[in-house]
Design an enzyme around this catalytic site. Structure first.
Site, short mmCIF file in Angstrom:
data_model
loop_
_atom_site.label_atom_id
_atom_site.label_comp_id
_atom_site.label_asym_id
_atom_site.label_seq_id
_atom_site.Cartn_x
_atom_site.Cartn_y
_atom_site.Cartn_z
CE LYS A 52 -2.12 -2.20 3.33
NZ LYS A 52 -3.02 -2.79 4.31
CG ASP A 79 -6.21 -5.84 7.38
OD1 ASP A 79 -5.62 -6.89 7.06
OD2 ASP A 79 -6.35 -4.88 6.59
C1 G6P Z 1 -10.76 -2.36 8.91
C2 G6P Z 1 -9.57 -2.33 9.81
C3 G6P Z 1 -8.32 -1.81 9.18
C4 G6P Z 1 -8.19 -2.34 7.84
C5 G6P Z 1 -9.33 -1.83 7.04
C6 G6P Z 1 -9.20 -2.05 5.59
O1 G6P Z 1 -11.63 -1.40 9.24
O2 G6P Z 1 -9.85 -1.79 11.05
O3 G6P Z 1 -7.23 -2.15 9.96
O4 G6P Z 1 -6.95 -2.17 7.27
O5 G6P Z 1 -10.52 -2.38 7.54
O6 G6P Z 1 -9.87 -1.06 5.02
P1 G6P Z 1 -9.28 0.28 4.46
O7 G6P Z 1 -10.21 0.55 3.38
O8 G6P Z 1 -9.30 1.24 5.55
O9 G6P Z 1 -7.89 -0.06 3.98
C1 BGC Z 2 -1.48 -6.45 3.03
C2 BGC Z 2 -2.31 -7.39 3.84
C3 BGC Z 2 -3.54 -6.70 4.32
C4 BGC Z 2 -4.27 -6.08 3.19
C5 BGC Z 2 -5.55 -5.37 3.59
C6 BGC Z 2 -2.30 -5.81 1.97
O1 BGC Z 2 -1.56 -4.85 1.32
O2 BGC Z 2 -0.41 -7.13 2.44
O3 BGC Z 2 -1.58 -7.93 4.91
O4 BGC Z 2 -4.35 -7.60 4.97
O5 BGC Z 2 -3.43 -5.19 2.52
O6 BGC Z 2 -5.33 -4.35 4.45
#
Ligand code: G6P
Ligand code: BGC
Ligand code: BGC
Length: 931
Positions: free
Chosen positions: A177, A213
């Site tokens: 990311k 997550d």
């Molecule tokens: C959840 C978790 C985060 C996670 C996210 C992914 O809400 O609490 O830790 O990474 O979902 O979603 P986002 O769109 O925020 O990357």
């Molecule tokens: C990470 C994962 C993670 C996912 C969603 C990916 O880029 O490699 O470990 O679960 O993003 O947040």
């Protein structure tokens, strides 16, 4: 006419649906079901690669063990701090699971605060990033008035691929990311967090668990739905986890139960596996990213990239004159100007087109209606492809679960989170629909995690905390069964001392050391017909042997009779009358009633013999309590019973203990066999002792003993006699008190012979199941097993027979099979219960095998020393179901002997029902000597 046609053609061209143009243009992005199935199959084989030890290093789908072994079971509670890092926002939370007044059963209360992280920190020094995380935590504690002194357990949601060797440790494999902080790759992020917390100072926080997550999301949703065994994120990044059978996870030891595996599927395709579906736009997105060549699947699917894909397509179409009359603005040429949120807005049901127009106008473009429709359709194709690919990945995971369970159809729930899934209006519907087409036999329920992943992270921590304290308590109980090398040495020494005292007939020795009046090994000259009878627990066995120069070509005939259980406790005369009746039947059956054949009588209880054919029962063992037998000559009792029948006569030539019969039959095969061991319902050993060491009591008077055993033989040249040690009696005077557990005390006190046969009660098949049952009762009463419910089944004596121990302890027996064994016994167990039951069985049988090993070691070292040898090769003849059928008993026994008797080389020779042949050989030997 022609003109009319031309006009209508032009008109129809003008009217052409702009989506068709986009469809044609983006043909490569529109994946049909066959392609998806194919991708799904590739995905599944990559998962397998990731699970296997040999290939995991090369797998793109990393299949990381998470050390989360169960989904929530409703018993979790506690207060936890959580940090949620790696999604679109960073949050600190305080989560209370069923703690404090006001929270009803089943509820979770959360307070949270989002802390922005400056971009510079995401790409700067790792330690500074962690310092920011830790300072935010401190700020949160202060703002929410949470004590800085009190110790707080903390769960860390960290949404990047980590290699975990436990819940509280994780080495970062790669950033993804928008993060690429320096100096963290390959490091333990839990440790990095702890160090940052120490640097910040002034907090009392214990980082107990780190979870991805996806895992936390699965747990959050599992709180509401027990079927939730998959966690899915389609957010900034994308990923999924699921509950895999431990036996398939090569990288984690053990094969009991399940563990959640983080597939970290974003890297699928990094090895070129998606080459055939990748487009030029994907390549462009990848090339412009901060991790080119990596996370290929993620870049086709997740929120961080969808907007960019749309922008690149629109830009290209504009450049080709297919949009905006070929006009391209600077904004459209700028990376990041179309976001995933824009794509979601374009697809809104009511305002989609309006939104598209204003987004395009925001990019300094002047779109026509058709341009808006076309751009909206680009968004649809890009996001549709994302949901299609996610469906293909999920289909692979669900297929794996389905195969694990061997199910044709099944229901499962998937916990989902992430901004794309949550905010894109069409995304969930599309994903559900495609998945249904790809996997029609599976009923999938998607559960949206409304509360983010922190609830789940707290639950993982709560489970970890509970399991750790339970495991500690179970370990404490089972540690009582674990014997150290020193303790085994002590047992060996006590056994030896018991043997010496018994041989010297000093006072009341724990070991009876009974002379057997058997001096020689069989020599192969045995011939003629002999009988052997064997009183076993619930049956009586009769055998006719016709020796033709020994055993080799002997003819054997046998028959088994039942001993009604009540006879084990009734009057002696009744038992012996019943035996006489069985003998009578057998002689009739074989047509040999009046032949007066000599018989050997195996009486597998301690008998004080005064000659080969005479012996008084010292005491009953193994659950027998028949009256008027102890202190009586059992040969006489049988003969009197036969006399009462007035039908036939029986010449009982030899009274033989079962160990002696076993040793003799094995000695026939292997002349080095000088020890006979029984580990069946009872436990005992016999061995060849020097006559000079044996004090005997003769048949006629001279009760004082002190007679040289050699004289009793009438055979001057013999030097040794077989001694029936009756080692089961060790401990009767307290010599085992320091290793006896509360369960052993219960078993003893509830037996028909309390305070007797203490060693036997630790080592033999008749009692091990009961030792296990009492230990399970103890653990249940402590609330560590069967949810603390002491059921009638568990209270039933004898319900766990030793044969179940052998079944339960089989190495590759899946937990479900253990459960089904327990279920059949009326013990309703969870998987965790089954693990504990198996551990208890293991501890009890391991100890039994070690104790027998210590005993054997004492015996063989005594023989060795008797003969003044530095090194001694000896064979032990063994019989008994525990030895034969238990998966580990024989190995542990042998290993213990090897360690405790380094100067002996011992061969264990299992005897196939040899005791009766041995008794017949003894009878033949006695007869032939008399002749
Ligand atoms: C959840 C978790 C985060 C996670 C996210 C992914 O809400 O609490 O830790 O990474 O979902 O979603 P986002 O769109 O925020 O990357
Ligand atoms: C990470 C994962 C993670 C996912 C969603 C990916 O880029 O490699 O470990 O679960 O993003 O947040
Ligand atoms: C008896 C022994 C016998 C052993 C094995 C014990 O209970 O006391 O005499 O050898 O069981 O059957």
């Amino acid at each position: 006419m022609l003109a009319v046609h031309l006009v209508s053609f032009l008109f129809s061209k003008l009217q052409e649906d702009p989506t068709k143009k986009v469809d044609r243009f983006l043909h490569a992005m529109r994946l049909h079901d066959d392609q998806l199935r194919d991708i799904s199959a590739r995905f599944l084989s990559e998962m397998k690669k990731g699970l296997s030890a040999q290939s995991s290093a090369a797998a793109t789908v990393k299949m990381l063990p998470t050390h989360v072994r169960s989904t929530p079971d409703g018993s979790e509670k506690g207060q936890f701090l959580t940090l949620d890092f790696g999604g679109s926002v960073f949050k600190v939370l305080h989560v209370k699971v069923r703690e404090e007044m006001g929270i009803r059963r089943g509820e979770v209360e959360m307070e949270e605060k989002t802390y922005p992280i400056p971009k510079g920190l995401l790409e700067g020094k790792g330690s500074e990033l962690f310092d920011h995380v830790s300072e935010s935590l401190k700020d949160f504690l202060q703002e929410k008035n949470i004590s800085l002194e009190k110790k707080h357990p903390l769960a860390f949601t960290f949404s990047f691929p980590c290699e975990q060797s436990s819940l509280s440790q994780g080495l970062l494999l790669s950033w993804s990311k928008n993060v690429r902080a320096r100096g963290v790759l390959g490091k333990d992020v839990v440790q990095a967090l702890r160090e940052a917390i120490d640097r910040t100072g002034g907090m009392n926080v214990e980082v107990l668990a780190m979870v991805n997550d996806t895992v936390a999301t699965m747990m959050t949703c599992g709180f509401e739905d027990r079927r939730c065994e998959v966690g899915l994120i389609v957010g900034t990044g994308t990923n999924a986890c699921y509950m895999e059978e431990l036996r398939h996870i090569d990288l984690v030891e053990g094969d009991e139960g399940r563990m959640c595996v983080n597939t970290d599927w974003g890297a699928f395709g990094d090895d070129g596996a998606l080459k055939d579906v990748i487009t030029e736009y994907d390549r462009e997105v990848d090339a412009a990213s901060n991790n080119a060549g990596r996370q290929i699947f993620e870049k086709m699917v997740s929120g961080m990239y969808l907007g960019e894909l749309v922008r690149l397509v629109v830009l290209k179409m504009a450049r080709l004159g297919l949009l905006f009359d070929g006009h391209v603005s600077d904004a459209l040429k700028t990376k990041g100007k179309i976001t995933t949120a824009h794509v979601a807005a374009m697809e809104e049901t009511k305002n989609g087109l309006k939104n598209t127009r204003s987004i395009l106008m925001g990019l300094n473009l002047t779109p026509s209606q058709n341009d808006c429709v076309a751009v909206q359709h680009v968004g649809t194709i890009v996001s549709f492809r994302s949901s299609n690919l996610v469906a293909a990945g999920l289909a692979a995971i669900l297929t794996q679960i389905q195969r694990n369970r061997n199910l044709r159809t099944f229901r499962v729930s998937v916990g989902v989170d992430g901004t794309v899934y949550k905010t894109h209006p069409q995304y969930p519907k599309r994903l559900h629909k495609v998945l249904k087409r790809l996997l029609p036999e599976c009923r999938v329920r998607f559960i949206l995690s409304n509360s983010g992943s922190s609830k789940g992270a707290a639950l993982v921590t709560a489970v970890a905390q509970r399991l750790a304290s339970q495991k500690q308590k179970v370990d404490e109980t089972l540690s009582l069964f674990r014997l150290s090398y020193q303790q085994l040495q002590v047992v060996k020494a006590r056994m030896r001392a018991g043997m010496e005292a018994g041989l010297r007939r000093e006072g009341r020795s724990e070991l009876k050391m009974l002379p057997s009046f058997v001096y020689n090994s069989p020599d192969g000259t045995e011939h003629g017909k002999y009988l052997a009878f064997d009183l076993r627990g619930t049956n009586f066995k009769a055998l006719l042997v016709n020796f033709k120069n020994g055993l080799q070509k002997a003819e054997l005939y046998n028959k088994i009779y039942t001993i009604p259980p009540e006879m084990m406790q009734g009057p002696g005369a009744e038992l012996f009358d019943h035996i006489a009746e069985c003998v009578s039947d057998f002689l009739d059956y074989m047509g040999i009633k009046n032949l007066g054949l000599p018989a050997g009588f195996i009486f597998p209880f301690p008998c004080k013999q005064t000659a080969i054919d005479a012996g008084t029962l010292v005491c009953w063992t193994k659950g027998f309590k028949t009256t008027d037998c102890e202190g009586h000559d059992v040969v006489k009792m049988l003969q009197e019973a036969i006399k009462r029948r007035k039908e036939f006569e029986l010449d009982i030539t030899a009274l033989v203990n079962d160990t002696v019969g076993t040793m003799m039959s094995c000695a026939y095969e292997d002349p080095q066999c000088e020890v006979g061991l029984i580990v069946g319902a009872g436990s005992n050993v016999c061995y060849m002792e020097e006559l000079r060491n044996i004090e005997t009591e003769q048949r006629d008077g001279n009760e004082e003993g002190g007679t040289d055993g050699a004289k009793t033989t009438g055979v001057a040249e013999v030097e040794r006699m077989c001694i029936n040690t009756e080692w089961g009696g060790l401990g009767e005077a307290g010599s085992l008190d320091d290793i006896i557990t509360p369960s052993d005390v219960e078993v003893d006190q509830n037996s028909v012979n309390p305070e007797k046969q203490r060693f036997e009660k630790l080592t033999s098949g008749m009692y091990l199941g009961e030792v296990v049952r009492h230990t399970l009762l103890d653990l249940t009463r402590q609330g560590l097993l069967f949810r603390g419910r002491v059921t009638d089944a568990l209270k039933t004596p004898g319900i766990i027979q030793t044969k179940y121990l052998s079944q339960i302890e089989r190495d590759r027996l899946a937990l479900l099979q253990v459960r089904s064994i327990l279920q059949r016994l009326g013990l309703d167990s969870t998987c965790d219960d089954s693990i504990i039951v198996k551990e208890v069985c293991g501890a009890v049988s391991h100890r039994a095998a070690q104790l027998c090993g210590a005993g054997i070691s004492a015996v063989i070292d005594k023989i060795r020393e008797n003969r003044g040898l530095d090194h001694f090769d000896v064979t032990v003849g063994v019989e008994g179901k525990l030895y034969k059928l238990h998966p580990h008993f024989s190995r542990v026994l042998q290993e213990t002997v090897r360690v405790l008797s380094p100067q002996c080389r011992v061969t264990f020779l299992p005897s196939e029902e040899g005791r009766m042949k041995g008794a017949a050989l003894i009878t033949a030997g006695v007869r032939q000597m008399k002749m």
